[in-house]
Scaffold this active site. Sequence first.
Site, PDB file in Angstrom:
ATOM      1  CB  SER A 189      -0.886   0.053   1.236  1.00 39.31           C
ATOM      2  OG  SER A 189      -1.795  -0.979   1.220  1.00 39.31           O
ATOM      3  N   PRO A 223      -0.577  -2.344   8.205  1.00 36.09           N
ATOM      4  CG  PRO A 223       0.855  -3.695   6.931  1.00 36.09           C
ATOM      5  CD  PRO A 223      -0.530  -3.111   6.941  1.00 36.09           C
ATOM      6  N   GLY A 224       1.300  -0.273   8.205  1.00 37.81           N
ATOM      7  CA  GLY A 224       2.132   0.925   8.337  1.00 37.81           C
ATOM      8  C   GLY A 224       2.735   1.476   7.056  1.00 37.81           C
ATOM      9  N   GLY A 225       2.269   1.035   5.905  1.00 36.48           N
ATOM     10  CA  GLY A 225       2.852   1.503   4.633  1.00 36.48           C
ATOM     11  C   GLY A 225       2.736   3.018   4.449  1.00 36.48           C
ATOM     12  CG  ASP A 241      -5.369  -0.270  11.893  1.00 40.66           C
ATOM     13  OD1 ASP A 241      -5.958  -1.250  12.393  1.00 40.66           O
ATOM     14  OD2 ASP A 241      -5.322  -0.050  10.669  1.00 40.66           O
ATOM     15  CG  ASP A 277      -5.476   2.466   2.616  1.00 41.49           C
ATOM     16  OD1 ASP A 277      -6.380   2.439   1.767  1.00 41.49           O
ATOM     17  OD2 ASP A 277      -4.489   1.714   2.587  1.00 41.49           O
ATOM     18  CE  LYS A 306     -11.110   0.706   0.046  1.00 37.45           C
ATOM     19  NZ  LYS A 306      -9.772   0.559  -0.524  1.00 37.45           N
TER      20      LYS A 306
HETATM   21  C1  LIG Z   1      -6.058  -1.399   3.636  1.00 37.41           C
HETATM   22  S1  LIG Z   1      -5.581  -1.482   5.273  1.00 37.41           S
HETATM   23  C2  LIG Z   1      -4.468  -0.146   5.458  1.00 37.41           C
HETATM   24  C3  LIG Z   1      -3.108  -0.374   4.885  1.00 37.41           C
HETATM   25  C4  LIG Z   1      -2.167   0.756   5.241  1.00 37.41           C
HETATM   26  N1  LIG Z   1      -2.580   2.011   4.598  1.00 37.41           N
HETATM   27  C5  LIG Z   1      -0.744   0.465   4.845  1.00 37.41           C
HETATM   28  O1  LIG Z   1      -0.204   1.196   4.026  1.00 37.41           O
HETATM   29  O2  LIG Z   1      -0.148  -0.470   5.366  1.00 37.41           O
HETATM   30  C6  LIG Z   1      -6.994  -0.925   6.123  1.00 37.41           C
HETATM   31  C7  LIG Z   1      -6.803  -0.805   7.619  1.00 37.41           C
HETATM   32  O3  LIG Z   1      -7.912  -0.058   8.110  1.00 37.41           O
HETATM   33  C8  LIG Z   1      -8.134  -0.512   9.430  1.00 37.41           C
HETATM   34  N2  LIG Z   1      -9.493  -0.079   9.824  1.00 37.41           N
HETATM   35  C9  LIG Z   1     -10.687  -0.404   9.267  1.00 37.41           C
HETATM   36  N3  LIG Z   1     -11.687   0.195   9.938  1.00 37.41           N
HETATM   37  C10 LIG Z   1     -11.106   0.948  10.911  1.00 37.41           C
HETATM   38  C11 LIG Z   1     -11.592   1.793  11.929  1.00 37.41           C
HETATM   39  N4  LIG Z   1     -12.907   2.033  12.069  1.00 37.41           N
HETATM   40  N5  LIG Z   1     -10.709   2.399  12.735  1.00 37.41           N
HETATM   41  C12 LIG Z   1      -9.379   2.190  12.623  1.00 37.41           C
HETATM   42  N6  LIG Z   1      -8.851   1.385  11.660  1.00 37.41           N
HETATM   43  C13 LIG Z   1      -9.703   0.769  10.836  1.00 37.41           C
HETATM   44  C14 LIG Z   1      -7.961  -2.017   9.340  1.00 37.41           C
HETATM   45  O4  LIG Z   1      -7.651  -2.547  10.616  1.00 37.41           O
HETATM   46  C15 LIG Z   1      -6.800  -2.132   8.361  1.00 37.41           C
HETATM   47  O5  LIG Z   1      -5.573  -2.280   9.050  1.00 37.41           O
END
Ligand SMILES: C[S@@+](CC[C@H](N)C(=O)[O-])C[C@H]1O[C@@H](n2cnc3c(N)ncnc32)[C@H](O)[C@@H]1O
Length: 354
Positions: A189, A223-225, A241, A277, A306
């Site tokens: 990501s 995970p932190g991208g 998160d 994200d 989305k």
């Molecule tokens: C697509 S991943 C993010 C990837 C991240 N941008 C990266 O670069 O590694 C989506 C993340 O949104 C988090 N998430 C979904 N709903 C959430 C909420 N209401 N509050 C906090 N985090 C949430 C999920 O736990 C997941 O880790």
Amino acid sequence: MVDPLSAGLLCYCRAGFEPELAAELGERAASAGFGGHARTDRGSGYVVFSGVDGASLARALPWRELTFARQKLVVLAELRGLDPRDRIAPMREVLSGIGPFGALWVEHPDSDAGKPLAGLARSFANALRPALRKAGVLAATEEPALPRLHVCFVAGDHAFLAVSEPGESAPWPLGIPRLRMHADAPSRSALKLEEALLVLLDADERQRLLQPAMHAADLGAAPGGWTWVLMRHGLHVTAIDNGPLRPDLLERGRIAHLRADGFAWQPPRPLDWMVCDMVEQPRRVAERMATWLREGWCRQSVFNLKLPMKKRWQESQLALRSFAAQAGRPLVIRARQLYHDREEITVFARSAPP
Ligand SMILES: C[S@@+](CC[C@H](N)C(=O)[O-])C[C@H]1O[C@@H](n2cnc3c(N)ncnc32)[C@H](O)[C@@H]1O
């Protein structure tokens, strides 16, 4: 063999999103007072908008404002039934007296049918370039300020000749920025945010708006991208998160991880950036993003929306309009389906300068 299109537009897109791009071009052209119609095949990776003066329409549809186009080209001619023994002569004929162009890009759509044409595109460019230089159609060396000439092969015997204006088009062949996955990035990501910062901000904005020691929040960070990308620009990041961040990110001192709900958390003081994200309903994300900008919790933002299964152009416009309306203040908004986006678009928004 030469089929002049009265210079329509040729735009590239992600394969499968031709109906969205066709709808976008049709709607935007109509609002700008142009007729014309879109022609495309599902999965082809491109849309032709013909029946209009392409150069005038290109001026009326600023490159920055297009969401589903990866590239915007003005068509000079469509050549069908090209003879594989001499594809150069008919092109030279069309181009006689035109130019000089600053560069030649021989391309193909980014689609199942287009990708096998990459070898032809490469070898043909090597043959065409000297021929066009000799004819004075192409500058002797690359001139980045001059219009570019594009040859887009959609089949071995079928190509478009087209032109792009630097600054009003993507500066990458096929409209695809080539970004390499960094070995240290916590997730793929990361490429998405890197691409968003490259595509949705201009060089001046990247320099001014991304300064070391600025503060950012990353909603849905694990995970932190995205957090890692911001950190590499020198920003301090609060990563929100309930899931785990890659542990070494926290050892670097500029990142705080909060296990909280990204739809409820608000920053204790205004931030420079908020990125998001979280995978959620687009209208819910748009509403929360609008709250951040309306309340002044951040100055600028990058977030994903989305796309639904149907009416993806119309729905994305509804989400963006409702975002703008709920933000309740003038914003600069740019939205694009990035190369690294799948069923989504990425939005950059910031308060408009007074
Ligand atoms: C697509 S991943 C993010 C990837 C991240 N941008 C990266 O670069 O590694 C989506 C993340 O949104 C988090 N998430 C979904 N709903 C959430 C909420 N209401 N509050 C906090 N985090 C949430 C999920 O736990 C997941 O880790």
